[in-house]
Design an enzyme around this catalytic site. Structure first.
Site, mmCIF file in Angstrom:
data_model
loop_
_atom_site.group_PDB
_atom_site.id
_atom_site.type_symbol
_atom_site.label_atom_id
_atom_site.label_comp_id
_atom_site.label_asym_id
_atom_site.label_seq_id
_atom_site.Cartn_x
_atom_site.Cartn_y
_atom_site.Cartn_z
ATOM 1 N N ARG A 1 2.569 -8.791 4.329
ATOM 2 C CA ARG A 1 1.644 -8.227 3.323
ATOM 3 C C ARG A 1 2.495 -7.700 2.184
ATOM 4 N N TYR B 1 3.478 1.948 1.951
ATOM 5 C CA TYR B 1 4.088 2.312 3.239
ATOM 6 C C TYR B 1 5.602 2.032 3.220
ATOM 7 N N GLN C 1 -18.396 5.017 3.542
ATOM 8 C CA GLN C 1 -18.906 6.239 4.164
ATOM 9 C C GLN C 1 -18.714 6.304 5.673
ATOM 10 N N GLU D 1 0.809 -1.228 0.000
ATOM 11 C CA GLU D 1 0.000 0.000 0.000
ATOM 12 C C GLU D 1 0.843 1.279 0.000
ATOM 13 N N HIS E 1 -1.577 3.853 -1.792
ATOM 14 C CA HIS E 1 -2.631 4.832 -1.490
ATOM 15 C C HIS E 1 -2.651 5.958 -2.510
ATOM 16 N N GLU E 2 -1.506 6.264 -3.094
ATOM 17 C CA GLU E 2 -1.481 7.373 -4.064
ATOM 18 C C GLU E 2 -1.856 6.914 -5.480
ATOM 19 N N ALA E 3 -2.123 5.616 -5.679
ATOM 20 C CA ALA E 3 -2.506 5.112 -7.009
ATOM 21 C C ALA E 3 -3.830 5.746 -7.418
ATOM 22 N N ARG E 4 -3.959 6.042 -8.687
ATOM 23 C CA ARG E 4 -5.197 6.661 -9.182
ATOM 24 C C ARG E 4 -6.123 5.612 -9.800
HETATM 25 P P1 FAD Z 1 -36.529 7.318 1.937
HETATM 26 O O1 FAD Z 1 -35.528 6.414 1.390
HETATM 27 O O2 FAD Z 1 -36.976 8.437 1.063
HETATM 28 O O3 FAD Z 1 -37.775 6.449 2.370
HETATM 29 C C1 FAD Z 1 -39.025 6.980 2.727
HETATM 30 C C2 FAD Z 1 -40.103 5.939 2.417
HETATM 31 O O4 FAD Z 1 -41.318 6.387 2.976
HETATM 32 C C3 FAD Z 1 -40.347 5.738 0.936
HETATM 33 O O5 FAD Z 1 -40.235 4.368 0.618
HETATM 34 C C4 FAD Z 1 -41.754 6.275 0.719
HETATM 35 O O6 FAD Z 1 -42.463 5.580 -0.286
HETATM 36 C C5 FAD Z 1 -42.361 6.056 2.081
HETATM 37 N N1 FAD Z 1 -43.483 6.939 2.382
HETATM 38 C C6 FAD Z 1 -43.550 8.291 2.230
HETATM 39 N N2 FAD Z 1 -44.733 8.752 2.661
HETATM 40 C C7 FAD Z 1 -45.437 7.680 3.106
HETATM 41 C C8 FAD Z 1 -46.717 7.510 3.686
HETATM 42 N N3 FAD Z 1 -47.520 8.554 3.907
HETATM 43 N N4 FAD Z 1 -47.129 6.276 4.024
HETATM 44 C C9 FAD Z 1 -46.314 5.198 3.820
HETATM 45 N N5 FAD Z 1 -45.091 5.307 3.276
HETATM 46 C C10 FAD Z 1 -44.656 6.524 2.931
HETATM 47 N N6 FAD Z 1 -27.106 7.667 0.610
HETATM 48 C C11 FAD Z 1 -25.935 7.241 0.999
HETATM 49 O O7 FAD Z 1 -25.655 7.240 2.195
HETATM 50 N N7 FAD Z 1 -25.000 6.783 0.124
HETATM 51 C C12 FAD Z 1 -25.244 6.745 -1.193
HETATM 52 O O8 FAD Z 1 -24.372 6.348 -1.967
HETATM 53 C C13 FAD Z 1 -26.495 7.168 -1.650
HETATM 54 N N8 FAD Z 1 -26.781 7.150 -2.956
HETATM 55 C C14 FAD Z 1 -27.991 7.566 -3.377
HETATM 56 C C15 FAD Z 1 -28.264 7.541 -4.725
HETATM 57 C C16 FAD Z 1 -29.493 7.944 -5.191
HETATM 58 C C17 FAD Z 1 -29.755 7.917 -6.660
HETATM 59 C C18 FAD Z 1 -30.484 8.395 -4.274
HETATM 60 C C19 FAD Z 1 -31.826 8.841 -4.760
HETATM 61 C C20 FAD Z 1 -30.208 8.438 -2.922
HETATM 62 C C21 FAD Z 1 -28.961 8.038 -2.468
HETATM 63 N N9 FAD Z 1 -28.624 8.085 -1.124
HETATM 64 C C22 FAD Z 1 -27.410 7.641 -0.700
HETATM 65 C C23 FAD Z 1 -29.507 8.698 -0.139
HETATM 66 C C24 FAD Z 1 -30.208 7.653 0.724
HETATM 67 O O9 FAD Z 1 -30.826 6.690 -0.091
HETATM 68 C C25 FAD Z 1 -31.200 8.339 1.615
HETATM 69 O O10 FAD Z 1 -30.571 9.336 2.338
HETATM 70 C C26 FAD Z 1 -31.831 7.411 2.617
HETATM 71 O O11 FAD Z 1 -32.248 6.248 2.003
HETATM 72 C C27 FAD Z 1 -32.997 8.118 3.263
HETATM 73 O O12 FAD Z 1 -33.750 7.211 3.942
HETATM 74 P P2 FAD Z 1 -35.179 7.592 4.528
HETATM 75 O O13 FAD Z 1 -35.663 6.344 5.131
HETATM 76 O O14 FAD Z 1 -35.100 8.792 5.372
HETATM 77 O O15 FAD Z 1 -36.052 8.025 3.276
HETATM 78 P P1 NAP Z 2 -26.713 17.506 -2.111
HETATM 79 O O1 NAP Z 2 -25.511 16.707 -1.960
HETATM 80 O O2 NAP Z 2 -27.092 18.455 -1.061
HETATM 81 O O3 NAP Z 2 -26.569 18.271 -3.510
HETATM 82 C C1 NAP Z 2 -27.521 19.137 -3.993
HETATM 83 C C2 NAP Z 2 -26.965 19.883 -5.216
HETATM 84 O O4 NAP Z 2 -27.946 20.763 -5.683
HETATM 85 C C3 NAP Z 2 -25.735 20.684 -4.940
HETATM 86 O O5 NAP Z 2 -24.873 20.541 -6.039
HETATM 87 C C4 NAP Z 2 -26.235 22.114 -4.824
HETATM 88 O O6 NAP Z 2 -25.162 22.882 -5.300
HETATM 89 C C5 NAP Z 2 -27.460 22.095 -5.714
HETATM 90 N N1 NAP Z 2 -28.561 22.951 -5.260
HETATM 91 C C6 NAP Z 2 -29.063 23.044 -3.997
HETATM 92 N N2 NAP Z 2 -30.098 23.910 -3.964
HETATM 93 C C7 NAP Z 2 -30.266 24.359 -5.231
HETATM 94 C C8 NAP Z 2 -31.159 25.277 -5.825
HETATM 95 N N3 NAP Z 2 -32.105 25.893 -5.120
HETATM 96 N N4 NAP Z 2 -31.037 25.519 -7.149
HETATM 97 C C9 NAP Z 2 -30.087 24.901 -7.872
HETATM 98 N N5 NAP Z 2 -29.201 24.035 -7.358
HETATM 99 C C10 NAP Z 2 -29.284 23.755 -6.043
HETATM 100 O O7 NAP Z 2 -27.967 16.566 -2.317
HETATM 101 P P2 NAP Z 2 -28.220 15.329 -3.268
HETATM 102 O O8 NAP Z 2 -27.265 15.261 -4.399
HETATM 103 O O9 NAP Z 2 -29.672 15.412 -3.567
HETATM 104 O O10 NAP Z 2 -27.955 14.091 -2.352
HETATM 105 C C11 NAP Z 2 -28.791 13.849 -1.219
HETATM 106 C C12 NAP Z 2 -28.006 13.090 -0.199
HETATM 107 O O11 NAP Z 2 -27.785 11.771 -0.661
HETATM 108 C C13 NAP Z 2 -26.670 13.739 0.008
HETATM 109 O O12 NAP Z 2 -26.630 14.416 1.240
HETATM 110 C C14 NAP Z 2 -25.697 12.624 -0.032
HETATM 111 O O13 NAP Z 2 -25.044 12.474 1.195
HETATM 112 C C15 NAP Z 2 -26.499 11.373 -0.330
HETATM 113 N N6 NAP Z 2 -25.834 10.710 -1.434
HETATM 114 C C16 NAP Z 2 -24.592 10.254 -1.228
HETATM 115 C C17 NAP Z 2 -23.910 9.659 -2.252
HETATM 116 C C18 NAP Z 2 -22.536 9.133 -2.023
HETATM 117 O O14 NAP Z 2 -21.891 8.711 -2.944
HETATM 118 N N7 NAP Z 2 -22.028 9.124 -0.832
HETATM 119 C C19 NAP Z 2 -24.490 9.531 -3.480
HETATM 120 C C20 NAP Z 2 -25.777 10.031 -3.665
HETATM 121 C C21 NAP Z 2 -26.424 10.639 -2.630
HETATM 122 P P3 NAP Z 2 -25.166 24.472 -5.424
HETATM 123 O O15 NAP Z 2 -25.899 24.950 -4.205
HETATM 124 O O16 NAP Z 2 -23.725 24.867 -5.459
HETATM 125 O O17 NAP Z 2 -25.829 24.758 -6.728
HETATM 126 FE FE1 SF4 Z 3 -17.644 0.532 5.280
HETATM 127 FE FE2 SF4 Z 3 -19.969 -0.451 6.137
HETATM 128 FE FE3 SF4 Z 3 -19.862 0.885 3.826
HETATM 129 FE FE4 SF4 Z 3 -18.804 -1.582 4.084
HETATM 130 S S1 SF4 Z 3 -20.963 -1.013 4.222
HETATM 131 S S2 SF4 Z 3 -17.845 0.165 3.102
HETATM 132 S S3 SF4 Z 3 -17.998 -1.478 6.148
HETATM 133 S S4 SF4 Z 3 -19.446 1.710 5.855
#
Ligand code: FAD
Ligand code: NAP
Ligand code: SF4
Length: 683
Positions: free
Chosen positions: A226, A178, A351, A176, A264-267
């Site tokens: 390792r 080190y 994460q 890695e 760690h520095e590998a791209r």
């Molecule tokens: P939600 O996932 O929005 O779940 C809410 C649920 O409540 C839904 O299933 C909805 O149908 C249900 N619901 C709403 N109203 C009602 C009602 N009145 N009655 C019954 N059911 C209802 N997070 C990460 O940490 N890492 C990632 O890499 C990541 N990638 C993402 C990629 C994408 C494309 C998206 C869209 C999200 C990603 N997220 C990621 C964000 C992550 O999925 C959310 O932050 C997380 O799942 C939120 O969970 P939640 O339970 O609060 O809400």
């Molecule tokens: P986000 O990370 O908060 O990004 C929102 C984007 O929208 C930003 O680029 C912001 O940039 C822009 N924005 C915000 N308000 C705006 C407005 N009024 N008009 C125009 N642009 C606006 O939210 P997200 O992409 O929806 O993701 C939601 C959550 O899911 C995130 O917090 C993230 O942690 C999680 N998630 C994580 C991963 C992961 O790989 N770890 C992947 C997907 C999602 P500007 O304000 O600069 O325009």
């Molecule tokens: Fe790390 Fe848990 Fe994500 Fe696996 S699932 S990469 S152990 S945070």
């Protein structure tokens, strides 16, 4: 010499994985090595008691051999100013807590000895030569010959102390990028004395360290080395040099050789979720037969099926899994009981583990918030068992439901949609995020096992909830995508990420994405990559320029060209900071590189003027620009919807709010799951 004795019982689905490994002077109960992970508890006040509980859970869960997080053999080798060190007698006592906890079970435990060399994040770092690492502001000093011998002696002394602390062995970290790796490669070793030049000279540090440890601790002590089998940097070792080193490592007295992949520095990504499962098992396979001691394959092995396939096809003698043991301490026992569908699978997101460690925070796990909190987040049987309604089966609602049900509460979980998982159902469609499916599968199984009453297609209202006499109501209804007030936002060419990812909206060849957060990046990757490379390992290796034929040192392809996306994609944000600066510490660079390689145009400092039938008008640096496109996709963050919760509170219901429904800003699944689990632990 390895003795393979396979456990061929018919009801054992993983006969090779679960077969013991005889090391001569000691036996391992199976072929699973829990790879080294720094948890942050090593440096916390009274952290060793918590660390002992962490390792004890994994030993109880059946892992054959544990390797601890890296501990430095001396002051200069520490990761950071307060990094862990085992060099004094008084350090031994706290380590005994760990070894005694592990040895209540048949598992063995080795201490990893890690000298960071030029990766040390402090002004006292040292290396083979005084060449600064591209990922560290501190420039190292070249070790003098006298200091080299002192370092070798420090490794031996530290191993002796590890022996006294009850460890079954040590792992010498030689990969890695080190210190030992810095000596072994021309990239960082420009010495002209007997520690530089030929591979025999460059590997001398590694070999003298192993010899010194063996001499100090005797024959009945495991020494894992390792070995960097794939440096993935220019100036890395050739395959012939790697073999030369492996043979010398064996001759010097090592018991096992573990595989190291990439500096760690590998791209090149090596462990992120977009890396195909077992993508690097071929490297260890190349080494099979070159030495007679057991070899361990590693990186992105996260299910018992994948591990069994590697072992039974002869690619290695053992498998190393690290993060899968954060996600599920019971991995091995569940596999042995033929309950692989109950394993909480590591989704490779980094994460809560690596991203935390790089920010000097305690590691945990996104899918298992109990990891490294074994003594603090517990789910004892509830004294007052309640009937609880949970609204929303996203990550927050799911986590709450299964943990609360484990405690004996009666749970009715209502979901408006026809499946559980919420936003994870969109996340799992992103190329390279297929692993997110596993978390939904895990929760489905847990719902079955814990007896949660799941009601799909059941959107709830205040009325439907209040006449059922629930003791508590947990609102986990998630978020609403934000639609910013831009002129023309109602135009037909405008879509949001839900239209694209959930409702399969047709998207044209030229696309402008508004918002470059996690979801904006994911949508760009979804639109750029027609087919996921994560499920096509050979293509994936080629795309990242990894040369399986090893034509030159480091195994990178010369003059490598990337595949461009067929779509023309613009990814925009208003902030003037680098696009993607807010993404995960250890994965953000991968997303940025992927999109850059695909030709996606990333634009910071954008002011949105208006959307028309033909595209989007923006202002950048005071200049108006027209982006001619077929669609504008809005990924501009999310807003919470607290209305259901507020109405329930007004009606004096015991209501609780978790996940996106609580606070949408910076919500991710890590926070949603932890919040659900924490409420379940105390309700
Ligand atoms: P939600 O996932 O929005 O779940 C809410 C649920 O409540 C839904 O299933 C909805 O149908 C249900 N619901 C709403 N109203 C009602 C009602 N009145 N009655 C019954 N059911 C209802 N997070 C990460 O940490 N890492 C990632 O890499 C990541 N990638 C993402 C990629 C994408 C494309 C998206 C869209 C999200 C990603 N997220 C990621 C964000 C992550 O999925 C959310 O932050 C997380 O799942 C939120 O969970 P939640 O339970 O609060 O809400
Ligand atoms: P986000 O990370 O908060 O990004 C929102 C984007 O929208 C930003 O680029 C912001 O940039 C822009 N924005 C915000 N308000 C705006 C407005 N009024 N008009 C125009 N642009 C606006 O939210 P997200 O992409 O929806 O993701 C939601 C959550 O899911 C995130 O917090 C993230 O942690 C999680 N998630 C994580 C991963 C992961 O790989 N770890 C992947 C997907 C999602 P500007 O304000 O600069 O325009
Ligand atoms: Fe790390 Fe848990 Fe994500 Fe696996 S699932 S990469 S152990 S945070």
């Amino acid at each position: 010499m390895t003795t393979i004795s396979q456990n061929n019982s018919t009801d054992n689905p993983y006969p090779t994985l679960l077969s013991p490994l005889d090391l001569g002077f000691t036996q391992l109960s199976n072929r699973v090595l829990m790879g080294s992970m720094h948890t942050g508890l090593e440096e916390e006040r009274n952290g060793f008691a918590k660390l002992a509980a962490f390792y004890e859970e994994r030993a109880k869960g059946g892992v054959g051999l544990i390797v601890t997080g890296g501990i430095s053999p001396n002051f200069r080798g520490r990761v950071a100013p307060f990094g862990g060190e085992l060099s004094k007698w008084w350090h031994v006592k706290k380590h005994r807590q760990v070894t005694e906890a592990v040895h209540k079970y048949p598992s063995k435990i080795c201490l990893q000895l890690l000298h960071t060399g030029r990766y040390g994040f402090h002004p006292f770092s040292v290396s083979a030569s005084n060449i600064k690492a591209p990922i560290n502001p501190f420039k190292p000093k070249a070790l003098s010959e006298r200091q080299i011998w002192k370092t070798i002696n420090d490794f031996a002394k530290s191993s002796h102390l590890a022996h006294k602390a009850g460890y079954d062995g040590v792992e010498v970290m030689g990969s890695e990028g080190y210190l030992i790796n810095q000596f072994s490669c021309l990239r960082t070793n420009q010495r002209t004395d007997k520690w530089g030049g030929s591979i025999e000279n460059r590997m001398r540090l590694a070999i003298e360290i192993i010899k010194a440890i063996r001499q100090r601790v005797g024959e009945k002590f495991i020494i894992i080395f390792r070995l960097s089998m794939l440096d993935l940097v220019e100036g890395g070792n050739t395959w012939e040099e790697v073999i030369t080193m492996a043979k010398a490592v064996e001759a010097a007295g090592a018991t096992i050789i573990n595989t190291g992949i990439g500096w760690h520095e590998a791209r090149v990504p090596t462990i992120a979720t977009s890396v195909p499962r077992a993508a690097f098992a071929w490297v260890t396979e190349r080494m099979m037969g070159e030495v007679n001691i057991p070899l361990v394959s590693t990186n992105r092995i996260n299910t018992p099926e994948v591990a069994e396939e590697i072992l039974s096809s002869g690619q290695s003698d053992m498998v190393s899994m690290a993060r899968p043991f954060l996600a599920d301490a019971e991995f091995v026992n569940k596999a042995a009981a033929n309950k692989a569908d109950e394993i909480n699978t590591c989704i490779g997101c980094n994460q809560a583990c690596l991203d935390h460690v790089f920010k000097q925070q305690r590691a945990s796990c996104l899918v298992n918030p109990q990891a490294c909190y074994e003594t603090e987040l517990t789910f004892a049987e509830a004294s007052n068992k309640k009937h609880i309604a949970v609204v929303g089966a996203g990550m927050a609602g799911l986590a709450f439901s299964v943990y609360a049900a484990q405690r004996g509460h009666k749970i009715d979980l209502f979901e408006a949609g026809d499946d559980i998982g919420g936003q994870f159902n969109m996340a799992k469609k992103i190329p390279g995020k297929e692993e997110f499916y596993e978390t939904i599968r895990y929760f489905k199984k847990q719902i079955e096992l814990t007896g949660v009453n799941l009601h799909l297609n059941s959107a709830q209202t205040v009325e439907s909830l209040t006449d059922q006499g629930y003791d508590d109501i947990v609102v986990a209804t998630g978020i609403k995508p934000r639609m910013p007030p831009i002129e023309g936002i109602d135009n037909d060419i405008v879509l949001n990420y839900v239209d694209v990812l959930k409702n399969n909206a047709k998207v044209g060849q030229k696309v402008a994405i508004i918002g470059a957060g996690g979801i904006g990046f994911d949508v760009a990757e979804f639109l750029a990559e027609e087919e996921s490379l994560t499920t096509q390992p050979e293509q994936w290796l080629k795309e990242w320029g990894i040369d399986k034929d090893y034509q030159q040192g480091g195994a990178l392809m010369p003059n490598h060209e990337h595949t461009k996306a067929e779509r023309e994609i613009y990814l925009m944000q208003r902030k003037i900071t680098k696009v993607g600066a807010g993404l995960g510490k250890t994965t953000g660079w991968i997303h940025r590189s992927t999109l850059k390689n695909q030709g996606v145009k990333m634009m910071p400092g954008v002011e949105y003027r208006k959307i028309t039938d033909n595209g989007l008008y923006i202002i950048v640096n005071g200049e108006e620009i027209f982006i001619n496109c077929n669609n504008v996709v809005i990924c501009a963050g999310q807003d919470s919807d607290r209305s259901l919760f507020e109405q329930l509170v007004d009606l004096n219901q015991n209501a609780h709010l978790i996940g996106g429904a609580d606070v949408a800003a910076e919500l991710d699944a890590k926070r949603a799951i932890r919040q659900g689990a924490e409420l379940a632990a105390k309700i």
